[in-house]
Motif scaffolding. Structure first.
Motif, PDB file in Angstrom:
ATOM      1  N   SER A  54       0.879  -1.165   0.000  1.00 29.94           N
ATOM      2  CA  SER A  54       0.000   0.000   0.000  1.00 29.94           C
ATOM      3  C   SER A  54       0.915   1.213   0.000  1.00 29.94           C
ATOM      4  O   SER A  54       1.950   1.223   0.662  1.00 29.94           O
ATOM      5  CB  SER A  54      -0.870   0.041   1.260  1.00 29.94           C
ATOM      6  N   GLN A  55       0.522   2.257  -0.749  1.00 32.05           N
ATOM      7  CA  GLN A  55       1.336   3.475  -0.828  1.00 32.05           C
ATOM      8  C   GLN A  55       0.436   4.683  -0.647  1.00 32.05           C
ATOM      9  O   GLN A  55      -0.590   4.807  -1.315  1.00 32.05           O
ATOM     10  CB  GLN A  55       2.036   3.549  -2.186  1.00 32.05           C
ATOM     11  N   TYR A  82      -3.250   7.911  -3.156  1.00 25.40           N
ATOM     12  CA  TYR A  82      -3.159   6.573  -2.575  1.00 25.40           C
ATOM     13  C   TYR A  82      -3.098   5.560  -3.701  1.00 25.40           C
ATOM     14  O   TYR A  82      -3.853   5.660  -4.672  1.00 25.40           O
ATOM     15  CB  TYR A  82      -4.370   6.291  -1.681  1.00 25.40           C
ATOM     16  N   VAL A  83      -2.205   4.575  -3.564  1.00 31.61           N
ATOM     17  CA  VAL A  83      -2.078   3.488  -4.534  1.00 31.61           C
ATOM     18  C   VAL A  83      -2.290   2.172  -3.788  1.00 31.61           C
ATOM     19  O   VAL A  83      -1.484   1.817  -2.925  1.00 31.61           O
ATOM     20  CB  VAL A  83      -0.697   3.487  -5.217  1.00 31.61           C
ATOM     21  N   PRO A  84      -3.368   1.445  -4.102  1.00 31.77           N
ATOM     22  CA  PRO A  84      -3.565   0.130  -3.474  1.00 31.77           C
ATOM     23  C   PRO A  84      -2.519  -0.878  -3.965  1.00 31.77           C
ATOM     24  O   PRO A  84      -1.916  -0.687  -5.025  1.00 31.77           O
ATOM     25  CB  PRO A  84      -4.958  -0.289  -3.954  1.00 31.77           C
ATOM     26  N   GLY A  90       2.178   5.208 -12.197  1.00 29.94           N
ATOM     27  CA  GLY A  90       3.408   5.878 -12.575  1.00 29.94           C
ATOM     28  C   GLY A  90       3.159   7.371 -12.645  1.00 29.94           C
ATOM     29  O   GLY A  90       2.025   7.840 -12.498  1.00 29.94           O
ATOM     30  N   CYS A  91       4.224   8.135 -12.867  1.00 26.49           N
ATOM     31  CA  CYS A  91       4.078   9.591 -12.911  1.00 26.49           C
ATOM     32  C   CYS A  91       5.075  10.210 -13.875  1.00 26.49           C
ATOM     33  O   CYS A  91       6.095   9.616 -14.217  1.00 26.49           O
ATOM     34  CB  CYS A  91       4.240  10.203 -11.525  1.00 26.49           C
ATOM     35  N   THR A  92       4.743  11.421 -14.299  1.00 24.55           N
ATOM     36  CA  THR A  92       5.656  12.283 -15.035  1.00 24.55           C
ATOM     37  C   THR A  92       5.747  13.589 -14.269  1.00 24.55           C
ATOM     38  O   THR A  92       4.713  14.165 -13.896  1.00 24.55           O
ATOM     39  CB  THR A  92       5.142  12.545 -16.464  1.00 24.55           C
TER      40      THR A  92
END
Length: 111
Positions: A54-55, A82-84, A90-92
């Motif tokens: 979890s993040q 929040y990322v389960p 991902g991101c830029t």
């Protein structure tokens, strides 16, 4: 139980390479929790990936285009996300900045 020191001092905490244009510092952790600071240069990409953790993340500065699952959003300073576990994300980095990430359990691959 494996854990960090009680205190982490910014100028004494080593930076690790986190991909082109990105560096991270691992702060407090134990078996169940880890806090990580990630600095991004403008244009840096956090490649799409999954992990079993979890993040929860806080945008300390900058602007980021985030993709989490099938959702896309631009987030900036003061925002969070929040990322389960096991969800593709991902991101830029649109504007140089910093993310503060908390993971549960800790990221063994960061140690």
């Amino acid at each position: 139980m494996v854990q960090s020191n009680f205190f982490q001092v910014d100028n004494e905490t080593p930076w690790q390479d986190a991909g082109p244009g990105a560096q991270r510092q691992v702060y407090g952790f134990d078996d169940n929790l880890m806090l990580v600071k990630v600095q991004f240069e403008k244009g840096a990409v956090g490649a799409m990936h999954t992990h079993p953790h979890s993040q929860a993340s806080y945008v300390a500065s900058g602007a980021f285009e985030l993709i989490i699952g099938d959702q896309k959003k631009v987030v900036g300073a003061g925002d969070g996300f929040y990322v389960p576990p096991h969800v593709l994300h991902g991101c830029t980095c649109l504007e140089a900045g910093m993310l503060i990430d908390a993971f549960s359990p800790r990221r063994e691959d960061f140690l």
